[in-house]
Design a protein around this motif. Structure first.
Motif, mmCIF file in Angstrom:
data_model
loop_
_atom_site.group_PDB
_atom_site.id
_atom_site.type_symbol
_atom_site.label_atom_id
_atom_site.label_comp_id
_atom_site.label_asym_id
_atom_site.label_seq_id
_atom_site.Cartn_x
_atom_site.Cartn_y
_atom_site.Cartn_z
ATOM 1 N N ASN A 2 4.005 15.380 -5.586
ATOM 2 C CA ASN A 2 5.276 15.962 -5.161
ATOM 3 C C ASN A 2 5.804 16.964 -6.163
ATOM 4 O OD1 ASN A 2 5.173 14.415 -2.872
ATOM 5 N ND2 ASN A 2 6.484 12.813 -3.675
ATOM 6 N N GLU A 3 6.645 17.881 -5.685
ATOM 7 C CA GLU A 3 7.164 18.947 -6.541
ATOM 8 C C GLU A 3 8.003 18.398 -7.687
ATOM 9 O OE1 GLU A 3 10.241 21.461 -4.676
ATOM 10 O OE2 GLU A 3 9.994 20.150 -2.957
ATOM 11 N N ASN A 4 8.531 17.208 -7.547
ATOM 12 C CA ASN A 4 9.327 16.589 -8.606
ATOM 13 C C ASN A 4 8.491 15.630 -9.441
ATOM 14 O OD1 ASN A 4 11.647 17.920 -7.751
ATOM 15 N ND2 ASN A 4 12.086 16.333 -6.246
ATOM 16 N N ALA A 5 7.199 15.891 -9.564
ATOM 17 C CA ALA A 5 6.306 15.005 -10.305
ATOM 18 C C ALA A 5 6.833 14.776 -11.712
ATOM 19 C CB ALA A 5 4.910 15.596 -10.360
ATOM 20 N N GLY A 6 6.736 13.541 -12.125
ATOM 21 C CA GLY A 6 7.161 13.188 -13.474
ATOM 22 C C GLY A 6 8.624 12.824 -13.578
ATOM 23 N N LYS A 7 9.437 13.191 -12.606
ATOM 24 C CA LYS A 7 10.863 12.857 -12.646
ATOM 25 C C LYS A 7 11.075 11.513 -11.969
ATOM 26 C CE LYS A 7 12.470 17.604 -12.530
ATOM 27 N NZ LYS A 7 13.214 18.597 -11.766
ATOM 28 N N GLN A 8 11.931 10.715 -12.519
ATOM 29 C CA GLN A 8 12.266 9.432 -11.907
ATOM 30 C C GLN A 8 13.189 9.686 -10.727
ATOM 31 O OE1 GLN A 8 11.314 6.380 -12.259
ATOM 32 N NE2 GLN A 8 9.943 6.785 -13.957
ATOM 33 N N LYS A 52 4.293 10.757 -8.688
ATOM 34 C CA LYS A 52 3.880 11.059 -10.066
ATOM 35 C C LYS A 52 2.975 12.286 -10.157
ATOM 36 C CE LYS A 52 2.551 8.776 -14.237
ATOM 37 N NZ LYS A 52 3.694 8.280 -14.947
ATOM 38 N N PHE A 53 2.100 12.487 -9.180
ATOM 39 C CA PHE A 53 1.078 13.524 -9.324
ATOM 40 C C PHE A 53 1.099 14.633 -8.276
ATOM 41 C CE2 PHE A 53 -0.803 9.654 -11.184
ATOM 42 C CZ PHE A 53 -0.878 10.099 -12.491
ATOM 43 N N THR A 106 0.836 -1.200 0.000
ATOM 44 C CA THR A 106 0.000 0.000 0.000
ATOM 45 C C THR A 106 0.871 1.252 0.000
ATOM 46 O OG1 THR A 106 -1.745 -1.184 1.162
ATOM 47 C CG2 THR A 106 -1.829 1.225 1.228
ATOM 48 N N LEU A 107 1.902 1.256 0.857
ATOM 49 C CA LEU A 107 2.807 2.407 0.892
ATOM 50 C C LEU A 107 3.490 2.619 -0.457
ATOM 51 C CD1 LEU A 107 4.503 1.991 4.390
ATOM 52 C CD2 LEU A 107 2.803 3.703 3.719
ATOM 53 N N ASP A 108 3.924 1.532 -1.079
ATOM 54 C CA ASP A 108 4.564 1.644 -2.398
ATOM 55 C C ASP A 108 3.618 2.278 -3.413
ATOM 56 O OD1 ASP A 108 6.976 0.511 -1.595
ATOM 57 O OD2 ASP A 108 6.466 -1.502 -2.324
ATOM 58 N N LEU A 109 2.370 1.837 -3.420
ATOM 59 C CA LEU A 109 1.394 2.350 -4.375
ATOM 60 C C LEU A 109 1.096 3.831 -4.123
ATOM 61 C CD1 LEU A 109 -0.422 1.643 -6.747
ATOM 62 C CD2 LEU A 109 -2.176 0.970 -5.100
ATOM 63 N N VAL A 110 0.887 4.191 -2.867
ATOM 64 C CA VAL A 110 0.612 5.595 -2.536
ATOM 65 C C VAL A 110 1.835 6.451 -2.836
ATOM 66 C CG1 VAL A 110 0.078 7.192 -0.650
ATOM 67 C CG2 VAL A 110 -1.178 5.039 -0.852
ATOM 68 N N GLU A 111 3.023 5.939 -2.502
ATOM 69 C CA GLU A 111 4.262 6.670 -2.771
ATOM 70 C C GLU A 111 4.436 6.913 -4.274
ATOM 71 O OE1 GLU A 111 8.058 4.692 -1.722
ATOM 72 O OE2 GLU A 111 8.165 6.256 -0.197
ATOM 73 N N GLU A 112 4.168 5.912 -5.070
ATOM 74 C CA GLU A 112 4.265 6.061 -6.528
ATOM 75 C C GLU A 112 3.274 7.113 -7.026
ATOM 76 O OE1 GLU A 112 3.593 3.401 -10.595
ATOM 77 O OE2 GLU A 112 3.689 2.386 -8.662
ATOM 78 N N PHE A 113 2.042 7.082 -6.521
ATOM 79 C CA PHE A 113 1.031 8.057 -6.907
ATOM 80 C C PHE A 113 1.475 9.470 -6.516
ATOM 81 C CE2 PHE A 113 -2.761 10.601 -6.374
ATOM 82 C CZ PHE A 113 -3.528 10.270 -7.485
ATOM 83 N N MET A 114 1.985 9.611 -5.277
ATOM 84 C CA MET A 114 2.442 10.919 -4.798
ATOM 85 C C MET A 114 3.594 11.433 -5.655
ATOM 86 S SD MET A 114 0.492 11.696 -2.212
ATOM 87 C CE MET A 114 1.366 12.909 -1.264
#
Length: 165
Positions: free
Chosen positions: A145-151, A142-143, A132-140
């Protein structure tokens, strides 16, 4: 109902009835001791610091402005949970330290949060919690956090914790 509306309604329900309640439930041990969860995390950071820790260090770690952290630290100073000590080489720099009462409150709240997590694990396995944490972290990432879209080059928090185990 079209897919857009279904997603919107489910997300709205989760926000209104899930995220807010989860945040309140997680913050409860801190609020029972007269502090906010943000204030607890300041106490925790100071307790866990390996060396000297200053206001700017905490602001940077928490990703907030100096003035935002100053307000929180001011409340903790007034509650006598913290004190500031000037550094010898530059009296303008203040190192933050816990008072005995601040250390006690940090320890009690931290212990209660760990116990709460143990109780959750009985109903929701550790593996499922990390999933669950991994999924929420990935969502955060991507959409939100200030670094959205960056790997991100660093491993996720959940991966770090699994590697430590």
């Amino acid at each position: 109902m079209n897919e857009d509306m279904e997603f919107f309604n489910r997300f709205s329900h989760m926000y209104l009835h899930g995220f807010k309640n989860l945040a309140d439930m997680f913050a409860e041990p801190a609020t029972e001791h007269g502090i906010t969860l943000d204030e607890f995390y300041i106490l925790y950071d100071i307790a866990e610091a390996k060396g000297k820790i200053r206001l700017m260090d905490i602001a940077e770690t928490h990703g907030v402005t100096r003035s935002a952290i100053s307000r929180l630290i001011g409340r903790l100073l007034r509650k006598d949970y913290l004190y500031q000590e000037a550094e010898d080489h530059d009296r303008r720099n203040k190192v933050l330290k816990l008072t005995p009462e601040g250390a006690r409150v940090e320890h009690v709240v931290f212990s209660e949060l760990l116990q709460r997590n143990r109780e959750w694990r009985q109903a929701f396995s550790s593996a499922k919690q990390y999933q669950t944490l991994d999924l929420v972290e990935e969502f955060m990432d991507k959409f939100v956090n200030e670094n959205a879209g960056k790997q991100s080059e660093k491993a996720s928090y959940a991966e770090d914790k699994r590697a430590e185990a």
